[in-house]
Design an enzyme around this catalytic site. Sequence first.
Site, mmCIF file in Angstrom:
data_model
loop_
_atom_site.group_PDB
_atom_site.id
_atom_site.type_symbol
_atom_site.label_atom_id
_atom_site.label_comp_id
_atom_site.label_asym_id
_atom_site.label_seq_id
_atom_site.Cartn_x
_atom_site.Cartn_y
_atom_site.Cartn_z
ATOM 1 N N CYS A 2 0.822 -1.196 0.000
ATOM 2 C CA CYS A 2 0.000 0.000 0.000
ATOM 3 C C CYS A 2 0.859 1.251 0.000
ATOM 4 O O CYS A 2 2.089 1.181 0.010
ATOM 5 C CB CYS A 2 -0.896 0.012 1.248
ATOM 6 S SG CYS A 2 -1.892 -1.479 1.450
ATOM 7 N N ARG A 50 -4.746 1.271 -1.067
ATOM 8 C CA ARG A 50 -4.636 -0.160 -0.801
ATOM 9 C C ARG A 50 -4.421 -0.994 -2.057
ATOM 10 O O ARG A 50 -5.115 -0.822 -3.057
ATOM 11 C CB ARG A 50 -5.885 -0.671 -0.090
ATOM 12 C CG ARG A 50 -5.722 -2.123 0.357
ATOM 13 C CD ARG A 50 -6.932 -2.679 1.051
ATOM 14 N NE ARG A 50 -6.624 -4.008 1.583
ATOM 15 C CZ ARG A 50 -7.527 -4.937 1.853
ATOM 16 N NH1 ARG A 50 -8.816 -4.682 1.666
ATOM 17 N NH2 ARG A 50 -7.167 -6.121 2.321
ATOM 18 N N LEU A 51 -3.434 -1.897 -1.971
ATOM 19 C CA LEU A 51 -3.285 -3.005 -2.908
ATOM 20 C C LEU A 51 -3.687 -4.252 -2.132
ATOM 21 O O LEU A 51 -3.009 -4.659 -1.191
ATOM 22 C CB LEU A 51 -1.840 -3.113 -3.401
ATOM 23 C CG LEU A 51 -1.526 -4.275 -4.345
ATOM 24 C CD1 LEU A 51 -2.310 -4.139 -5.650
ATOM 25 C CD2 LEU A 51 -0.030 -4.344 -4.642
ATOM 26 N N ILE A 54 -4.196 -9.705 1.307
ATOM 27 C CA ILE A 54 -4.772 -10.612 2.299
ATOM 28 C C ILE A 54 -6.089 -10.016 2.779
ATOM 29 O O ILE A 54 -6.193 -8.802 2.953
ATOM 30 C CB ILE A 54 -3.803 -10.827 3.476
ATOM 31 C CG1 ILE A 54 -2.562 -11.601 3.002
ATOM 32 C CG2 ILE A 54 -4.469 -11.563 4.635
ATOM 33 C CD1 ILE A 54 -1.478 -11.752 4.042
ATOM 34 N N ASN A 75 1.601 -0.136 5.466
ATOM 35 C CA ASN A 75 2.137 -0.533 4.165
ATOM 36 C C ASN A 75 3.029 -1.741 4.388
ATOM 37 O O ASN A 75 4.024 -1.643 5.119
ATOM 38 C CB ASN A 75 2.946 0.622 3.557
ATOM 39 C CG ASN A 75 3.772 0.194 2.354
ATOM 40 O OD1 ASN A 75 3.401 -0.718 1.626
ATOM 41 N ND2 ASN A 75 4.899 0.854 2.144
ATOM 42 N N GLY A 76 2.686 -2.874 3.800
ATOM 43 C CA GLY A 76 3.545 -4.047 3.916
ATOM 44 C C GLY A 76 2.769 -5.303 4.238
ATOM 45 O O GLY A 76 1.567 -5.402 3.984
ATOM 46 N N ASP A 100 -3.925 -8.850 8.344
ATOM 47 C CA ASP A 100 -2.818 -8.618 9.274
ATOM 48 C C ASP A 100 -2.822 -7.211 9.879
ATOM 49 O O ASP A 100 -2.179 -6.979 10.902
ATOM 50 C CB ASP A 100 -1.476 -8.889 8.591
ATOM 51 C CG ASP A 100 -1.300 -8.119 7.293
ATOM 52 O OD1 ASP A 100 -2.259 -7.459 6.832
ATOM 53 O OD2 ASP A 100 -0.198 -8.193 6.706
ATOM 54 N N ILE A 291 13.387 -11.993 -17.584
ATOM 55 C CA ILE A 291 13.687 -11.030 -18.630
ATOM 56 C C ILE A 291 14.980 -11.456 -19.313
ATOM 57 O O ILE A 291 15.982 -11.734 -18.635
ATOM 58 C CB ILE A 291 13.838 -9.607 -18.055
ATOM 59 C CG1 ILE A 291 12.479 -9.056 -17.650
ATOM 60 C CG2 ILE A 291 14.494 -8.659 -19.053
ATOM 61 C CD1 ILE A 291 11.543 -8.786 -18.805
ATOM 62 N N SER A 363 11.381 -12.412 -4.717
ATOM 63 C CA SER A 363 12.656 -12.110 -5.360
ATOM 64 C C SER A 363 13.796 -12.769 -4.591
ATOM 65 O O SER A 363 13.610 -13.265 -3.482
ATOM 66 C CB SER A 363 12.884 -10.597 -5.421
ATOM 67 O OG SER A 363 13.458 -10.125 -4.218
#
EC number: 6.3.5.4
Length: 630
Positions: A2, A50-51, A54, A75-76, A100, A291, A363
Amino acid sequence: MCGIAGLFHPQTPKPVDPARVAAMADALAHRGPDGSGVWTAPGVGLGHRRLSIIDVEGSPQPMQTQDGALTVIFNGEIYNFAELRRELAGRGAHFRTQGDTEVLLHGWAAWGPALLDRLNGMFAFALYDARDQSLFLARDRMGVKPLHYVELSDGAIAFASELKGLLAHPLLRRTPDIRAVEDFLAFGYVPDDTCMVAGVKKLPAGHFLHLHRGRSMPRPQRWWDVDFSRRARGSARALEEELVHHLREAVRSRMVADVPVGAFLSGGVDSSAVVALMAEASPRAALTCTIGFDEAGHDERAHAALVAERFATEHRTRVVAADDFALIDTLVHAFDEPFADASALATYRVCELARETVTVALSGDGADEALAGYRRYRFHAAEERVRGLLPATMRESVFGTLGAAYPKADWAPRPLRAKTTLLALARGGGEAYARAVGVTTPELRAALFTPAARSALGGHRAEDRYVEAMRDAPAREPLDRAQYADFQHWLPGDILTKSDRTSMAVSLEAREPLLDHRLVEFSATLPASMRLRGGQGKWLMKKSLERYLPREILYRPKMGFVTPVSAWFRGALAGEAAALAGSRRLLDTGWFDPVVLRRLADEHRSGRAEHGRTLWQFLMLERSLGRLFG
């Protein structure tokens, strides 16, 4: 994932305009396209984008406790939130959501700032406690998630995930800080302890800031640090098994989501390890993406395909042209401050590819710092052994004289480039390592700066932060000190900034399992010989992964994302290089000598010298100055 933004009046609880908070949050819409919210009360305002990852349909923010005493924006991700929910429920907490975020509210009520020690995650959050009229800002251990803040002219403290959130506030004074320019030219990024906009600060990794109404502005307090001073005991076999346990737990915990999860796969050791452990933990095929480049020397698709086939992943690739510099302006917008790690172009492209099918991507970032994977660690350890054989005065005399006399040979094979090594041996270990991680040397920076700029710097020198970090490190050996300094500066300033800004630019959540704090803390206790042995970095990690990955993946030379900026400035961007010396954005600052800039461009284009990375820095600086200051 977020974006958060807000305002807090620490002295007088002045009214906060919700529209102003909304504007700051909306500047971060790319970080959270799925929803938004604003909450205000006398003297405080919190905004959120917000993205949804959960509890997709629930957990709106800003979120409050039922009695309205606590309000949080976050955020996180908290990877151990389910465990904490159970513990807090056992203490009487009643949860209304499945996500969360609510854990932070009940956790604060139960433990206060000690809540941070219990969190396993990546996060930046702001929590307002109406009971004592305080605002608590916190950032995760490694600095995966960013948080900027500034004191405005009306006395308010403004904060936001990215600088652009602060830029949306009309009272932010946009004055450049030349010390940040010095730092950027030294390292290719603006470190977390400074900012291009004077007065703006970044909350350091592993720190919190607790503001109380009616009190003066406090200093950030450290709540976590990596400790290289202790040593784990046990056989190599036992430590290997413990390392594999931490790797497994780190990957599994980061696979929890209510949206599709995938992984970046370069074909290198780190990303391949993550994919192997994802495949082990999931009954479904892992989603991977790679890539590739249209130049064979930079292309790792064959190695990535080998790993994808071995673990039966759903694998996607995309080829990027070696002259893919059309993203420059996109990156300038994403980073706000100048950022000259050219691998950001490829990182953006792989995030773009991943976002077509997943919302979360794992990653391989962090293993090089935690387990000594960079080649520079090997060089530093070897140089320190030589330094230990001679007194400092003798080293300075012998190696300094030889280094000054030895010709510079950027064109030669690496074993013949002795000038840099000789000069490094003449210096102290901290100074030499600071230069090893740098881009533009102090001598070249001094030539580029005008007398007025050098005066304005007031003695500030970018390398000093590395020298101090290595001197004061909780460490036993030179390798420890170099890794510790990278955790303080390189990791949050370059690697994690690159990952956060490129992924968030396309609304993708990037997770770094190899930076799980339990894994990092364990790795820091490994004897140096288990991190670096026989010229092989990440020695114990590679040995532990022989059960999963073929030797041609584990022990091939490290490649990474290579962007041929030097070739660009002798080809398609040659005109851009020449134009830098006449750029009004650069010259109007009064900081730079146009004659020296022109000489660098001419020498590079003709092939007489290698200045590609410095020219790339000036190109990114020129574009960023335009964005930040007009």
